[in-house]
Design a protein around this motif. Structure first.
Motif, PDB file in Angstrom:
ATOM      1  N   VAL A  53       0.624  -1.340   0.151  1.00 58.57           N
ATOM      2  CA  VAL A  53       0.377  -0.121   0.041  1.00 58.57           C
ATOM      3  C   VAL A  53       0.981   1.298  -0.250  1.00 58.57           C
ATOM      4  CG1 VAL A  53      -2.282  -0.717   1.279  1.00 58.57           C
ATOM      5  CG2 VAL A  53      -0.295  -0.263   2.509  1.00 58.57           C
ATOM      6  N   ASP A  54       2.160   1.138  -0.206  1.00 56.17           N
ATOM      7  CA  ASP A  54       2.972   2.597  -0.241  1.00 56.17           C
ATOM      8  C   ASP A  54       3.086   3.006   0.913  1.00 56.17           C
ATOM      9  OD1 ASP A  54       3.876   1.591  -2.711  1.00 56.17           O
ATOM     10  OD2 ASP A  54       2.435   2.570  -3.953  1.00 56.17           O
ATOM     11  N   THR A  78       5.075  12.430   1.113  1.00 51.86           N
ATOM     12  CA  THR A  78       3.894  12.919   0.495  1.00 51.86           C
ATOM     13  C   THR A  78       3.623  13.840  -0.065  1.00 51.86           C
ATOM     14  OG1 THR A  78       2.774  11.280   3.022  1.00 51.86           O
ATOM     15  CG2 THR A  78       1.366  11.792   0.534  1.00 51.86           C
ATOM     16  N   ARG A  79       3.177  14.652  -0.523  1.00 54.56           N
ATOM     17  CA  ARG A  79       3.280  15.919  -1.202  1.00 54.56           C
ATOM     18  C   ARG A  79       4.280  15.995  -2.485  1.00 54.56           C
ATOM     19  NH1 ARG A  79       2.572  18.886   3.471  1.00 54.56           N
ATOM     20  NH2 ARG A  79       4.611  19.962   3.388  1.00 54.56           N
ATOM     21  N   ALA A  80       5.642  15.250  -1.998  1.00 52.35           N
ATOM     22  CA  ALA A  80       6.525  14.971  -2.908  1.00 52.35           C
ATOM     23  C   ALA A  80       6.198  13.791  -3.220  1.00 52.35           C
ATOM     24  CB  ALA A  80       7.874  14.521  -2.414  1.00 52.35           C
ATOM     25  N   GLY A  81       5.229  12.684  -3.523  1.00 51.76           N
ATOM     26  CA  GLY A  81       5.388  11.808  -3.666  1.00 51.76           C
ATOM     27  C   GLY A  81       5.954  10.890  -3.574  1.00 51.76           C
ATOM     28  N   GLY A  85       7.663   5.720  -3.906  1.00 45.13           N
ATOM     29  CA  GLY A  85       8.410   5.830  -4.619  1.00 45.13           C
ATOM     30  C   GLY A  85       9.596   4.767  -5.192  1.00 45.13           C
ATOM     31  N   TYR A  86      10.381   3.925  -4.526  1.00 41.51           N
ATOM     32  CA  TYR A  86      11.171   3.089  -4.215  1.00 41.51           C
ATOM     33  C   TYR A  86      10.568   1.978  -5.240  1.00 41.51           C
ATOM     34  CZ  TYR A  86      14.509  -0.476  -4.915  1.00 41.51           C
ATOM     35  OH  TYR A  86      15.576  -1.501  -5.336  1.00 41.51           O
ATOM     36  N   ARG A  94       3.028   1.731  -8.049  1.00 40.71           N
ATOM     37  CA  ARG A  94       1.169   2.743  -8.592  1.00 40.71           C
ATOM     38  C   ARG A  94       2.195   3.077 -10.192  1.00 40.71           C
ATOM     39  NH1 ARG A  94       3.522   5.807  -4.577  1.00 40.71           N
ATOM     40  NH2 ARG A  94       4.264   7.546  -5.057  1.00 40.71           N
ATOM     41  N   GLY A  95       0.830   2.943 -10.679  1.00 38.98           N
ATOM     42  CA  GLY A  95       1.201   3.748 -12.130  1.00 38.98           C
ATOM     43  C   GLY A  95       2.202   2.407 -13.038  1.00 38.98           C
TER      44      GLY A  95
END
Length: 135
Positions: A53-54, A78-81, A85-86, A94-95
């Motif tokens: 779930v990141d 969180t704002r920086a995503g 990310g790793y 995601r993606g």
């Protein structure tokens, strides 16, 4: 080094606890893992990579960051995503497009007939099923 376990995102699955090679986490009273031994973290990113779930952030710095660092600020991360990310970077998060959707190989609709073996059978073939009972 592991810096953040997002309690808001975590589903208490314990995957991070299980995959950590240095036993950095402990299960909290609410089921959410807590960073119990941060100095043992090897910055291997296993926990972040496997988190479904990141909810984790491993800073690319191999020493604990200060409390005033943006790497320790869950809101900034969180704002920086960067939560997960790793995982996204290695194609697990995601993606991601599932590999099966990218497959361009033809679908095998039937198994082609096998050719007769060119070698003799290594043992006599039985005409009936093998029996475990000894006469």
């Amino acid at each position: 080094m592991i810096e953040i376990v997002s309690a808001a995102a975590c589903v208490a699955c314990d995957v991070c606890v299980k995959v950590c090679p240095t036993d950095v986490f402990e299960r909290g009273e609410d089921g959410i893992p807590v960073i119990a031994r941060q100095s043992d973290c090897q910055t291997c990113f296993m926990c972040e990579a496997y988190c479904p779930v990141d909810a984790l952030y491993v800073s690319p710095v191999s020493a604990p960051v200060g409390a005033d660092s943006p790497h320790a600020d869950e809101g900034a991360v969180t704002r920086a995503g960067l939560l997960g990310g790793y995982r996204e970077m290695v194609g697990w998060g995601r993606g991601r497009t599932a590999g099966a959707l990218l497959d361009r190989n033809p679908v095998l609709k039937a198994v082609p007939p096998l050719q007769e073996s060119r070698l003799p059978s290594p043992a006599p073939l039985a005409d009936s099923p093998w029996n475990h009972l000894i006469d």
